[in-house]
Design a protein around this motif. Structure first.
Motif, short mmCIF file in Angstrom:
data_model
loop_
_atom_site.label_atom_id
_atom_site.label_comp_id
_atom_site.label_asym_id
_atom_site.label_seq_id
_atom_site.Cartn_x
_atom_site.Cartn_y
_atom_site.Cartn_z
N ARG A 97 60.99 57.01 -24.70
CA ARG A 97 61.13 57.93 -23.57
C ARG A 97 62.24 57.48 -22.65
NH1 ARG A 97 57.25 58.53 -18.39
NH2 ARG A 97 58.75 56.95 -17.72
N ASP A 98 63.13 58.39 -22.30
CA ASP A 98 64.20 58.09 -21.36
C ASP A 98 63.59 57.70 -20.03
OD1 ASP A 98 67.41 59.66 -20.95
OD2 ASP A 98 66.44 58.24 -19.59
N LYS A 99 64.15 56.70 -19.37
CA LYS A 99 63.56 56.21 -18.13
C LYS A 99 63.96 57.05 -16.93
CE LYS A 99 65.39 52.08 -18.36
NZ LYS A 99 65.82 50.68 -18.05
N VAL A 100 64.98 57.89 -17.05
CA VAL A 100 65.47 58.65 -15.91
C VAL A 100 65.35 60.13 -16.19
CG1 VAL A 100 67.43 59.11 -14.40
CG2 VAL A 100 67.12 56.83 -15.37
N ALA A 101 64.41 60.76 -15.53
CA ALA A 101 64.24 62.22 -15.69
C ALA A 101 65.23 62.94 -14.80
CB ALA A 101 62.81 62.62 -15.36
N PRO A 102 65.81 64.05 -15.20
CA PRO A 102 65.75 64.65 -16.53
C PRO A 102 66.99 64.34 -17.38
CG PRO A 102 66.62 66.25 -15.01
CD PRO A 102 66.46 64.96 -14.23
N ALA A 103 67.65 63.21 -17.11
CA ALA A 103 68.89 62.88 -17.81
C ALA A 103 68.65 62.67 -19.31
CB ALA A 103 69.49 61.62 -17.21
N ILE A 104 69.73 62.74 -20.06
CA ILE A 104 69.66 62.44 -21.49
C ILE A 104 70.74 61.42 -21.82
CG2 ILE A 104 68.68 64.67 -22.14
CD1 ILE A 104 71.45 65.54 -23.02
N THR A 105 70.47 60.57 -22.80
CA THR A 105 71.41 59.53 -23.17
C THR A 105 71.11 59.04 -24.57
OG1 THR A 105 72.28 57.34 -22.60
CG2 THR A 105 69.95 57.72 -22.20
N THR A 106 72.13 58.53 -25.24
CA THR A 106 71.94 57.93 -26.56
C THR A 106 71.78 56.41 -26.47
OG1 THR A 106 74.31 57.64 -26.90
CG2 THR A 106 73.36 59.74 -27.60
N LEU A 107 71.88 55.85 -25.28
CA LEU A 107 71.82 54.40 -25.10
C LEU A 107 70.37 53.92 -25.11
CD1 LEU A 107 74.45 54.00 -22.24
CD2 LEU A 107 74.77 53.61 -24.69
N ALA A 108 70.08 52.99 -26.00
CA ALA A 108 68.72 52.46 -26.11
C ALA A 108 68.27 51.79 -24.82
CB ALA A 108 68.63 51.48 -27.27
N SER A 109 69.21 51.19 -24.09
CA SER A 109 68.86 50.49 -22.86
C SER A 109 68.34 51.43 -21.77
CB SER A 109 70.07 49.72 -22.33
OG SER A 109 71.14 50.62 -22.08
N ARG A 110 68.58 52.71 -21.95
CA ARG A 110 68.13 53.69 -20.96
C ARG A 110 66.75 54.26 -21.28
NH1 ARG A 110 71.73 57.03 -18.33
NH2 ARG A 110 69.92 58.42 -18.16
N TYR A 111 66.12 53.74 -22.30
CA TYR A 111 64.78 54.18 -22.66
C TYR A 111 63.80 53.07 -22.31
CZ TYR A 111 66.81 58.12 -25.14
OH TYR A 111 67.48 59.29 -25.44
N ASP A 112 62.74 53.45 -21.62
CA ASP A 112 61.85 52.39 -21.11
C ASP A 112 60.55 52.23 -21.88
OD1 ASP A 112 60.64 54.27 -18.14
OD2 ASP A 112 60.85 54.84 -20.25
N TYR A 113 60.07 53.26 -22.50
CA TYR A 113 58.83 53.15 -23.28
C TYR A 113 59.15 53.43 -24.74
CZ TYR A 113 56.35 53.10 -18.84
OH TYR A 113 55.89 52.77 -17.59
N TRP A 114 58.59 52.56 -25.60
CA TRP A 114 58.87 52.64 -27.03
C TRP A 114 57.58 52.66 -27.82
CZ3 TRP A 114 63.86 52.60 -29.18
CH2 TRP A 114 64.90 52.43 -28.26
N GLY A 115 57.62 53.43 -28.91
CA GLY A 115 56.51 53.39 -29.84
C GLY A 115 56.59 52.15 -30.70
N GLN A 116 55.59 51.95 -31.54
CA GLN A 116 55.50 50.72 -32.34
C GLN A 116 56.36 50.78 -33.59
OE1 GLN A 116 53.62 53.24 -32.69
NE2 GLN A 116 52.88 53.36 -34.79
N GLY A 117 56.86 51.94 -33.93
CA GLY A 117 57.70 52.07 -35.12
C GLY A 117 56.91 52.52 -36.33
#
Length: 124
Positions: A97-117
């Motif tokens: 999930r992107d950490k900044v609503a409602p922006a969009i980005t391809t940078l992984a560093s901008r995503y704060d919550y991750w699933g387990q894979g």
């Protein structure tokens, strides 16, 4: 926020899989969501993203025309439909999930919550 990815598996080249990512415990519909993947021995890479409304999608070049990202905000779920799979698509796939609503980005560093894979293996 907890993200639970599922749907991975073993498939032959040319086959299809549909990944799902269910969100719980927080806000989902206000944020863009992304899919990333990491192959063995390689860095994590961006695959696809979808805006909060679903109106904007973006793909890395290697999956354009084969993968489709979608979301159902009523179900707090994002999907990745993968068609015409290739052996080079083999990787662990993560939703985020992107950490900044409602922006969009391809940078992984901008995503704060991750699933387990979830592991996708494509055999030749």
């Amino acid at each position: 926020v907890q993200l639970q990815a599922s749907g991975g598996g073993l498939v032959q080249a040319g086959g299809s899989l549909r990944l799902s990512c269910a969100a719980s415990g927080g806000t989902f519909s206000n944020y863009a969501m992304g899919w990333f993947r990491q192959a063995l021995g390689k860095e994590r890479e961006f695959v696809a993203l979808i805006s909060w409304s679903g109106g904007t999608t973006y793909y890395t070049d290697s999956v354009k025309g084969r993968f489709t990202i979608s979301r159902d905000n009523a179900k707090n779920t994002v999907y990745l439909q993968m068609n015409s799979l290739k052996p080079e698509d083999t990787a662990v796939y993560y939703c985020a999930r992107d950490k900044v609503a409602p922006a969009i980005t391809t940078l992984a560093s901008r995503y704060d919550y991750w699933g387990q894979g979830t592991l996708v293996t494509v055999s030749s």
